[in-house]
Design a protein around this motif. Structure first.
Motif, PDB file in Angstrom:
ATOM      1  N   VAL A 156       0.837  -1.206   0.000  1.00  0.00           N
ATOM      2  CA  VAL A 156       0.000   0.000   0.000  1.00  0.00           C
ATOM      3  C   VAL A 156       0.869   1.251   0.000  1.00  0.00           C
ATOM      4  O   VAL A 156       0.600   2.208  -0.727  1.00  0.00           O
ATOM      5  CB  VAL A 156      -0.970  -0.014   1.200  1.00  0.00           C
ATOM      6  CG1 VAL A 156      -1.665   1.327   1.368  1.00  0.00           C
ATOM      7  CG2 VAL A 156      -1.994  -1.127   1.024  1.00  0.00           C
ATOM      8  N   ASP A 157       1.926   1.254   0.810  1.00  0.00           N
ATOM      9  CA  ASP A 157       2.827   2.412   0.840  1.00  0.00           C
ATOM     10  C   ASP A 157       3.501   2.637  -0.507  1.00  0.00           C
ATOM     11  O   ASP A 157       3.665   3.773  -0.942  1.00  0.00           O
ATOM     12  CB  ASP A 157       3.888   2.243   1.926  1.00  0.00           C
ATOM     13  CG  ASP A 157       3.353   2.501   3.320  1.00  0.00           C
ATOM     14  OD1 ASP A 157       2.238   3.037   3.453  1.00  0.00           O
ATOM     15  OD2 ASP A 157       4.068   2.185   4.287  1.00  0.00           O
ATOM     16  N   LEU A 158       3.876   1.562  -1.183  1.00  0.00           N
ATOM     17  CA  LEU A 158       4.501   1.693  -2.492  1.00  0.00           C
ATOM     18  C   LEU A 158       3.501   2.234  -3.521  1.00  0.00           C
ATOM     19  O   LEU A 158       3.843   3.070  -4.365  1.00  0.00           O
ATOM     20  CB  LEU A 158       5.082   0.350  -2.934  1.00  0.00           C
ATOM     21  CG  LEU A 158       6.000   0.369  -4.148  1.00  0.00           C
ATOM     22  CD1 LEU A 158       7.131   1.377  -3.996  1.00  0.00           C
ATOM     23  CD2 LEU A 158       6.585  -1.019  -4.370  1.00  0.00           C
ATOM     24  N   VAL A 162      -6.912  -5.305   7.242  1.00  0.00           N
ATOM     25  CA  VAL A 162      -5.521  -5.152   6.782  1.00  0.00           C
ATOM     26  C   VAL A 162      -5.427  -3.916   5.899  1.00  0.00           C
ATOM     27  O   VAL A 162      -6.430  -3.479   5.313  1.00  0.00           O
ATOM     28  CB  VAL A 162      -5.015  -6.396   6.001  1.00  0.00           C
ATOM     29  CG1 VAL A 162      -5.061  -7.648   6.852  1.00  0.00           C
ATOM     30  CG2 VAL A 162      -5.796  -6.594   4.730  1.00  0.00           C
ATOM     31  N   PRO A 163      -4.231  -3.333   5.786  1.00  0.00           N
ATOM     32  CA  PRO A 163      -4.080  -2.170   4.911  1.00  0.00           C
ATOM     33  C   PRO A 163      -4.450  -2.524   3.473  1.00  0.00           C
ATOM     34  O   PRO A 163      -4.202  -3.625   3.005  1.00  0.00           O
ATOM     35  CB  PRO A 163      -2.589  -1.834   5.018  1.00  0.00           C
ATOM     36  CG  PRO A 163      -2.147  -2.432   6.304  1.00  0.00           C
ATOM     37  CD  PRO A 163      -2.982  -3.669   6.488  1.00  0.00           C
ATOM     38  N   CYS A 164      -5.065  -1.553   2.780  1.00  0.00           N
ATOM     39  CA  CYS A 164      -5.514  -1.760   1.404  1.00  0.00           C
ATOM     40  C   CYS A 164      -5.323  -0.461   0.629  1.00  0.00           C
ATOM     41  O   CYS A 164      -5.504   0.625   1.173  1.00  0.00           O
ATOM     42  CB  CYS A 164      -6.985  -2.164   1.405  1.00  0.00           C
ATOM     43  SG  CYS A 164      -7.702  -2.350  -0.249  1.00  0.00           S
ATOM     44  N   HIS A 165      -4.989  -0.595  -0.649  1.00  0.00           N
ATOM     45  CA  HIS A 165      -4.810   0.602  -1.469  1.00  0.00           C
ATOM     46  C   HIS A 165      -6.107   1.385  -1.613  1.00  0.00           C
ATOM     47  O   HIS A 165      -6.084   2.577  -1.904  1.00  0.00           O
ATOM     48  CB  HIS A 165      -4.249   0.217  -2.845  1.00  0.00           C
ATOM     49  CG  HIS A 165      -5.273  -0.335  -3.774  1.00  0.00           C
ATOM     50  ND1 HIS A 165      -5.894  -1.551  -3.571  1.00  0.00           N
ATOM     51  CD2 HIS A 165      -5.809   0.195  -4.892  1.00  0.00           C
ATOM     52  CE1 HIS A 165      -6.765  -1.754  -4.541  1.00  0.00           C
ATOM     53  NE2 HIS A 165      -6.733  -0.712  -5.365  1.00  0.00           N
ATOM     54  N   ALA A 166      -7.251   0.736  -1.367  1.00  0.00           N
ATOM     55  CA  ALA A 166      -8.532   1.450  -1.413  1.00  0.00           C
ATOM     56  C   ALA A 166      -8.572   2.550  -0.354  1.00  0.00           C
ATOM     57  O   ALA A 166      -9.205   3.590  -0.562  1.00  0.00           O
ATOM     58  CB  ALA A 166      -9.696   0.483  -1.226  1.00  0.00           C
ATOM     59  N   ASP A 167      -7.879   2.347   0.766  1.00  0.00           N
ATOM     60  CA  ASP A 167      -7.800   3.398   1.789  1.00  0.00           C
ATOM     61  C   ASP A 167      -7.079   4.621   1.239  1.00  0.00           C
ATOM     62  O   ASP A 167      -7.473   5.760   1.502  1.00  0.00           O
ATOM     63  CB  ASP A 167      -7.077   2.886   3.039  1.00  0.00           C
ATOM     64  CG  ASP A 167      -7.827   1.759   3.732  1.00  0.00           C
ATOM     65  OD1 ASP A 167      -9.074   1.828   3.810  1.00  0.00           O
ATOM     66  OD2 ASP A 167      -7.168   0.815   4.189  1.00  0.00           O
ATOM     67  N   VAL A 168      -6.022   4.397   0.478  1.00  0.00           N
ATOM     68  CA  VAL A 168      -5.287   5.496  -0.157  1.00  0.00           C
ATOM     69  C   VAL A 168      -6.204   6.218  -1.139  1.00  0.00           C
ATOM     70  O   VAL A 168      -6.273   7.454  -1.153  1.00  0.00           O
ATOM     71  CB  VAL A 168      -4.027   4.966  -0.886  1.00  0.00           C
ATOM     72  CG1 VAL A 168      -3.350   6.070  -1.684  1.00  0.00           C
ATOM     73  CG2 VAL A 168      -3.056   4.346   0.102  1.00  0.00           C
ATOM     74  N   ASP A 219      -5.857  20.336  -1.537  1.00  0.00           N
ATOM     75  CA  ASP A 219      -5.467  20.514  -2.934  1.00  0.00           C
ATOM     76  C   ASP A 219      -5.570  19.238  -3.756  1.00  0.00           C
ATOM     77  O   ASP A 219      -5.410  19.264  -4.964  1.00  0.00           O
ATOM     78  CB  ASP A 219      -4.043  21.084  -3.032  1.00  0.00           C
ATOM     79  CG  ASP A 219      -2.987  20.161  -2.445  1.00  0.00           C
ATOM     80  OD1 ASP A 219      -3.307  19.010  -2.092  1.00  0.00           O
ATOM     81  OD2 ASP A 219      -1.832  20.593  -2.350  1.00  0.00           O
ATOM     82  N   GLY A 220      -5.818  18.091  -3.111  1.00  0.00           N
ATOM     83  CA  GLY A 220      -5.950  16.838  -3.840  1.00  0.00           C
ATOM     84  C   GLY A 220      -4.644  16.212  -4.265  1.00  0.00           C
ATOM     85  O   GLY A 220      -4.629  15.176  -4.875  1.00  0.00           O
ATOM     86  N   ASN A 221      -3.511  16.845  -3.926  1.00  0.00           N
ATOM     87  CA  ASN A 221      -2.210  16.327  -4.326  1.00  0.00           C
ATOM     88  C   ASN A 221      -1.465  15.662  -3.179  1.00  0.00           C
ATOM     89  O   ASN A 221      -0.351  15.220  -3.361  1.00  0.00           O
ATOM     90  CB  ASN A 221      -1.339  17.455  -4.897  1.00  0.00           C
ATOM     91  CG  ASN A 221      -1.881  17.932  -6.215  1.00  0.00           C
ATOM     92  OD1 ASN A 221      -2.350  17.145  -7.021  1.00  0.00           O
ATOM     93  ND2 ASN A 221      -1.846  19.233  -6.423  1.00  0.00           N
ATOM     94  N   THR A 222      -2.045  15.620  -1.989  1.00  0.00           N
ATOM     95  CA  THR A 222      -1.390  15.020  -0.840  1.00  0.00           C
ATOM     96  C   THR A 222      -1.842  13.577  -0.713  1.00  0.00           C
ATOM     97  O   THR A 222      -3.026  13.311  -0.579  1.00  0.00           O
ATOM     98  CB  THR A 222      -1.732  15.785   0.447  1.00  0.00           C
ATOM     99  OG1 THR A 222      -1.345  17.127   0.268  1.00  0.00           O
ATOM    100  CG2 THR A 222      -1.016  15.196   1.637  1.00  0.00           C
ATOM    101  N   ILE A 223      -0.881  12.669  -0.768  1.00  0.00           N
ATOM    102  CA  ILE A 223      -1.181  11.252  -0.644  1.00  0.00           C
ATOM    103  C   ILE A 223      -0.391  10.740   0.545  1.00  0.00           C
ATOM    104  O   ILE A 223       0.831  10.746   0.542  1.00  0.00           O
ATOM    105  CB  ILE A 223      -0.793  10.491  -1.920  1.00  0.00           C
ATOM    106  CG1 ILE A 223      -1.557  11.084  -3.098  1.00  0.00           C
ATOM    107  CG2 ILE A 223      -1.082   9.013  -1.773  1.00  0.00           C
ATOM    108  CD1 ILE A 223      -1.030  10.673  -4.427  1.00  0.00           C
ATOM    109  N   ARG A 224      -1.092  10.311   1.575  1.00  0.00           N
ATOM    110  CA  ARG A 224      -0.435   9.903   2.812  1.00  0.00           C
ATOM    111  C   ARG A 224      -0.175   8.407   2.827  1.00  0.00           C
ATOM    112  O   ARG A 224      -0.942   7.637   2.284  1.00  0.00           O
ATOM    113  CB  ARG A 224      -1.297  10.282   3.999  1.00  0.00           C
ATOM    114  CG  ARG A 224      -1.441  11.773   4.151  1.00  0.00           C
ATOM    115  CD  ARG A 224      -2.362  12.091   5.312  1.00  0.00           C
ATOM    116  NE  ARG A 224      -2.582  13.505   5.420  1.00  0.00           N
ATOM    117  CZ  ARG A 224      -3.503  14.185   4.754  1.00  0.00           C
ATOM    118  NH1 ARG A 224      -4.299  13.560   3.918  1.00  0.00           N
ATOM    119  NH2 ARG A 224      -3.639  15.474   4.905  1.00  0.00           N
ATOM    120  N   THR A 225       0.916   8.042   3.501  1.00  0.00           N
ATOM    121  CA  THR A 225       1.217   6.643   3.754  1.00  0.00           C
ATOM    122  C   THR A 225       1.239   6.462   5.257  1.00  0.00           C
ATOM    123  O   THR A 225       1.081   7.403   6.015  1.00  0.00           O
ATOM    124  CB  THR A 225       2.584   6.236   3.173  1.00  0.00           C
ATOM    125  OG1 THR A 225       3.591   6.947   3.889  1.00  0.00           O
ATOM    126  CG2 THR A 225       2.674   6.548   1.698  1.00  0.00           C
TER     127      THR A 225
END
Length: 118
Positions: free
Chosen positions: A52-54, A88-94, A104-110
């Protein structure tokens, strides 16, 4: 506020137009899989959080930001469905944060709160 759901692509279609399937074989799928070795071939296999972080880090890159903006517009306000277990962590959370965070819509958190170059 939209939420992450667990299910298959057919489940999202049955629920309504307020739900989008983002799991395997969708245009929003995470290309990084649990068990893959990344970012190098000699590293240990990734767990769910690392995959997910990647994915999040990729969306912060120069090419990924174009996809991130497109995904944010397409998924804003929708519940997201993936095949990952909810505990469990999932890319859907991202994708949920990307599409529904105000700003601004450009911040993506890990999980490490890394902020890439803008």
């Amino acid at each position: 506020m939209p939420v992450r759901l667990r299910g298959a692509s057919q489940g999202a279609a049955v629920l309504s137009t307020a739900c989008a399937y983002v799991g395997p074989r969708s245009r929003y799928a995470n290309p990084f899989k649990v068990g893959d070795r990344a970012p190098s071939l000699i590293g240990p296999p990734m767990d769910a959080a690392e995959a997910v972080d990647l994915f999040a880090a990729t969306l912060r890159g120069p090419v990924g930001r174009c996809y991130a903006a497109r995904y944010a517009r397409a998924l804003r306000g929708l519940d997201l469905m993936c095949t990952c277990p909810l505990d469990v962590p999932c890319h859907a959370d991202v994708l949920l944060r990307l599409a529904n965070d105000f700003g601004d819509g450009n911040t993506i958190r890990t999980r490490y709160a890394l902020e890439g170059p803008r």
